[in-house]
Write a protein that holds these residues in place. Structure first.
Motif, PDB file in Angstrom:
ATOM      1  N   ALA A 152       0.348  -1.070  -0.250  1.00 12.96           N
ATOM      2  CA  ALA A 152       0.103   0.026   0.110  1.00 12.96           C
ATOM      3  C   ALA A 152       0.972   1.497  -0.133  1.00 12.96           C
ATOM      4  O   ALA A 152       0.732   2.503  -1.307  1.00 12.96           O
ATOM      5  CB  ALA A 152      -0.796  -0.494   1.046  1.00 12.96           C
ATOM      6  N   GLU A 153       2.005   1.232   0.831  1.00 13.10           N
ATOM      7  CA  GLU A 153       2.760   2.369   0.676  1.00 13.10           C
ATOM      8  C   GLU A 153       3.566   3.253  -0.298  1.00 13.10           C
ATOM      9  O   GLU A 153       3.827   3.964  -0.419  1.00 13.10           O
ATOM     10  CB  GLU A 153       3.592   1.911   1.953  1.00 13.10           C
ATOM     11  CG  GLU A 153       3.284   2.398   3.822  1.00 13.10           C
ATOM     12  CD  GLU A 153       4.137   2.007   4.364  1.00 13.10           C
ATOM     13  OE1 GLU A 153       4.123   2.577   5.824  1.00 13.10           O
ATOM     14  OE2 GLU A 153       4.862   0.432   4.347  1.00 13.10           O
ATOM     15  N   ALA A 201      -5.811  -9.201   8.841  1.00 11.59           N
ATOM     16  CA  ALA A 201      -4.952  -7.781   9.295  1.00 11.59           C
ATOM     17  C   ALA A 201      -4.813  -7.458   7.785  1.00 11.59           C
ATOM     18  O   ALA A 201      -5.140  -6.702   7.313  1.00 11.59           O
ATOM     19  CB  ALA A 201      -4.126  -7.003  10.320  1.00 11.59           C
ATOM     20  N   ALA A 202      -4.362  -8.462   6.822  1.00 14.60           N
ATOM     21  CA  ALA A 202      -3.596  -7.865   5.963  1.00 14.60           C
ATOM     22  C   ALA A 202      -4.464  -8.435   5.084  1.00 14.60           C
ATOM     23  O   ALA A 202      -4.527  -7.139   3.892  1.00 14.60           O
ATOM     24  CB  ALA A 202      -2.737  -9.405   5.341  1.00 14.60           C
ATOM     25  N   ALA A 203      -5.181  -9.189   5.144  1.00 12.33           N
ATOM     26  CA  ALA A 203      -6.641  -8.933   3.695  1.00 12.33           C
ATOM     27  C   ALA A 203      -7.001  -7.628   3.785  1.00 12.33           C
ATOM     28  O   ALA A 203      -7.559  -7.141   2.462  1.00 12.33           O
ATOM     29  CB  ALA A 203      -7.288 -10.356   3.798  1.00 12.33           C
ATOM     30  N   ALA A 204      -7.254  -7.264   4.987  1.00 12.66           N
ATOM     31  CA  ALA A 204      -8.004  -5.873   5.250  1.00 12.66           C
ATOM     32  C   ALA A 204      -7.406  -4.837   4.440  1.00 12.66           C
ATOM     33  O   ALA A 204      -8.876  -3.687   3.919  1.00 12.66           O
ATOM     34  CB  ALA A 204      -8.272  -5.822   6.652  1.00 12.66           C
ATOM     35  N   GLU A 208      -9.008  -2.882   1.820  1.00 11.44           N
ATOM     36  CA  GLU A 208      -9.292  -0.504   1.517  1.00 11.44           C
ATOM     37  C   GLU A 208      -8.525  -0.012   0.527  1.00 11.44           C
ATOM     38  O   GLU A 208      -9.083   0.876   0.196  1.00 11.44           O
ATOM     39  CB  GLU A 208      -9.004  -0.685   2.805  1.00 11.44           C
ATOM     40  CG  GLU A 208      -9.780  -1.303   4.541  1.00 11.44           C
ATOM     41  CD  GLU A 208      -9.438  -0.635   5.254  1.00 11.44           C
ATOM     42  OE1 GLU A 208      -7.768  -0.332   6.271  1.00 11.44           O
ATOM     43  OE2 GLU A 208     -10.305  -1.774   6.603  1.00 11.44           O
ATOM     44  N   ASN A 209      -7.037  -0.788   0.174  1.00  8.30           N
ATOM     45  CA  ASN A 209      -6.207  -0.092  -1.192  1.00  8.30           C
ATOM     46  C   ASN A 209      -6.834  -0.621  -1.822  1.00  8.30           C
ATOM     47  O   ASN A 209      -5.885  -0.238  -3.092  1.00  8.30           O
ATOM     48  CB  ASN A 209      -4.809  -0.332  -0.111  1.00  8.30           C
ATOM     49  CG  ASN A 209      -5.057   0.798   1.317  1.00  8.30           C
ATOM     50  OD1 ASN A 209      -4.826   2.122   1.018  1.00  8.30           O
ATOM     51  ND2 ASN A 209      -4.995  -0.297   2.409  1.00  8.30           N
ATOM     52  N   ASN A 210      -7.331  -1.725  -2.208  1.00  6.27           N
ATOM     53  CA  ASN A 210      -7.434  -2.414  -4.180  1.00  6.27           C
ATOM     54  C   ASN A 210      -6.371  -2.213  -4.559  1.00  6.27           C
ATOM     55  O   ASN A 210      -6.010  -2.376  -4.757  1.00  6.27           O
ATOM     56  CB  ASN A 210      -8.193  -0.943  -4.655  1.00  6.27           C
ATOM     57  CG  ASN A 210      -9.096  -2.167  -5.488  1.00  6.27           C
ATOM     58  OD1 ASN A 210      -9.933  -2.696  -5.929  1.00  6.27           O
ATOM     59  ND2 ASN A 210      -9.097  -1.144  -7.082  1.00  6.27           N
ATOM     60  N   VAL A 237      -6.729 -12.129  -6.699  1.00  8.56           N
ATOM     61  CA  VAL A 237      -7.380 -11.701  -5.548  1.00  8.56           C
ATOM     62  C   VAL A 237      -7.884 -10.577  -5.657  1.00  8.56           C
ATOM     63  O   VAL A 237      -6.974 -10.003  -6.033  1.00  8.56           O
ATOM     64  CB  VAL A 237      -6.947 -11.471  -3.798  1.00  8.56           C
ATOM     65  CG1 VAL A 237      -8.390 -11.560  -3.607  1.00  8.56           C
ATOM     66  CG2 VAL A 237      -6.908 -13.091  -3.706  1.00  8.56           C
ATOM     67  N   ALA A 238      -9.000  -9.927  -6.269  1.00  4.70           N
ATOM     68  CA  ALA A 238      -8.777  -9.074  -6.988  1.00  4.70           C
ATOM     69  C   ALA A 238     -10.463  -8.377  -6.439  1.00  4.70           C
ATOM     70  O   ALA A 238     -11.540  -8.684  -5.828  1.00  4.70           O
ATOM     71  CB  ALA A 238      -9.151  -8.495  -8.454  1.00  4.70           C
ATOM     72  N   LYS A 239     -10.267  -7.392  -6.708  1.00  2.58           N
ATOM     73  CA  LYS A 239     -11.902  -6.429  -6.028  1.00  2.58           C
ATOM     74  C   LYS A 239     -12.711  -6.235  -7.009  1.00  2.58           C
ATOM     75  O   LYS A 239     -14.340  -6.995  -6.449  1.00  2.58           O
ATOM     76  CB  LYS A 239     -12.039  -4.286  -6.757  1.00  2.58           C
ATOM     77  CG  LYS A 239     -12.974  -3.814  -6.204  1.00  2.58           C
ATOM     78  CD  LYS A 239     -12.754  -2.462  -6.185  1.00  2.58           C
ATOM     79  CE  LYS A 239     -13.708  -1.531  -5.476  1.00  2.58           C
ATOM     80  NZ  LYS A 239     -13.493  -0.164  -5.332  1.00  2.58           N
TER      81      LYS A 239
END
Length: 242
Positions: A152-153, A201-204, A208-210, A237-239
């Motif tokens: 994400a970063e 936590a990792a999956a979230a 959240e950041n698509n 795994v996609a949106k």
């Protein structure tokens, strides 16, 4: 390999487990296995992909099995284990002609740079492989969480999760012969169905950041290169599906 090969994913965060680096051994490092993995990573760099790597430490230390030890202290030992793996992978990559930087979430300036996001991005833009050790730098968070956070970063196009199975199944394929493999699944589905892709936590963070996640088998190290080039392997795994 074609001279004009173009990666589908330009900036990638690759999660390597400690167990994968151990090869067929129960613990420690299997250097021929590490060399094979690094050859595939170098092929990715050679076609212009920017590679960040988060390494686990389970081949040296599994904190959750340290009965009677304070959890935070056990996790800190695990962070040191990830640093050993990061340095080993860096050494092999450098021997194969890659320019590498190791950054750690806990400061140990004699052996690695501290994690600084801006520096990490500049390294990637200059074609350097950046290996992240020490997880998030905090106890109680897995290296899967660290991989999701770094992806994400860095604004990674995808998180590649190299495992010892060839994708995500509706149940454990080692226990159930009728387990069904998913080719594509949504972030929402892995949370609702509680599929053991990574911890919640990792999956979230990815949800959240698509950030798409590709789960694939590292038994064939060149799957790393094939994944970055957009070949149909593992489970995506996609949106949204399609």
């Amino acid at each position: 390999m074609s001279d004009n090969a173009t990666p589908k994913y330009k900036r990638v965060l690759l999660k390597l487990s400690g167990e994968a680096l151990a090869g067929g051994k129960e613990s420690g490092l299997d250097i021929p296995t590490v060399e094979s993995i690094c050859r595939s990573i170098k092929k990715c760099v050679d076609v212009g992909a920017q590679i960040g790597i988060v390494v686990g430490g389970g081949n040296f230390w599994r904190g959750r099995s340290s009965e009677g030890m304070d959890r935070a202290r056990a996790d800190h030992i695990g962070m040191l284990a990830t640093t050993m793996n990061a340095l080993a992978v860096a050494d092999v990559l450098e021997n194969q002609g890659c320019t590498v930087r190791v950054q750690t979430a806990i400061t140990m300036q004699q052996v690695a740079e501290p994690f600084i996001l801006g520096k990490a991005i500049r390294h990637l833009e200059k074609g350097r492989v950046v290996i992240f050790g020490c997880g998030t730098g905090n106890p109680f968070f897995s290296t899967d969480s660290a991989a999701s956070l770094r992806a994400a970063e860095l604004g990674a196009d995808i998180l590649l999760k190299a495992t010892m199975v060839d994708g995500i199944y509706d149940k454990d394929p080692k226990k159930f012969h009728n387990a069904v493999k998913y080719d594509v699944i949504t972030h929402h589905e892995i949370l609702v169905k509680r599929l053991q892709v990574m911890d919640s936590a990792a999956a979230a963070i990815c949800t959240e950041n698509n950030i798409p996640i590709l789960v694939f088998n590292l038994a064939r190290p060149d799957n790393i290169y094939d994944a970055i080039m957009g070949e149909s392997i593992g489970t995506l795994v996609a949106k949204h599906k399609g």
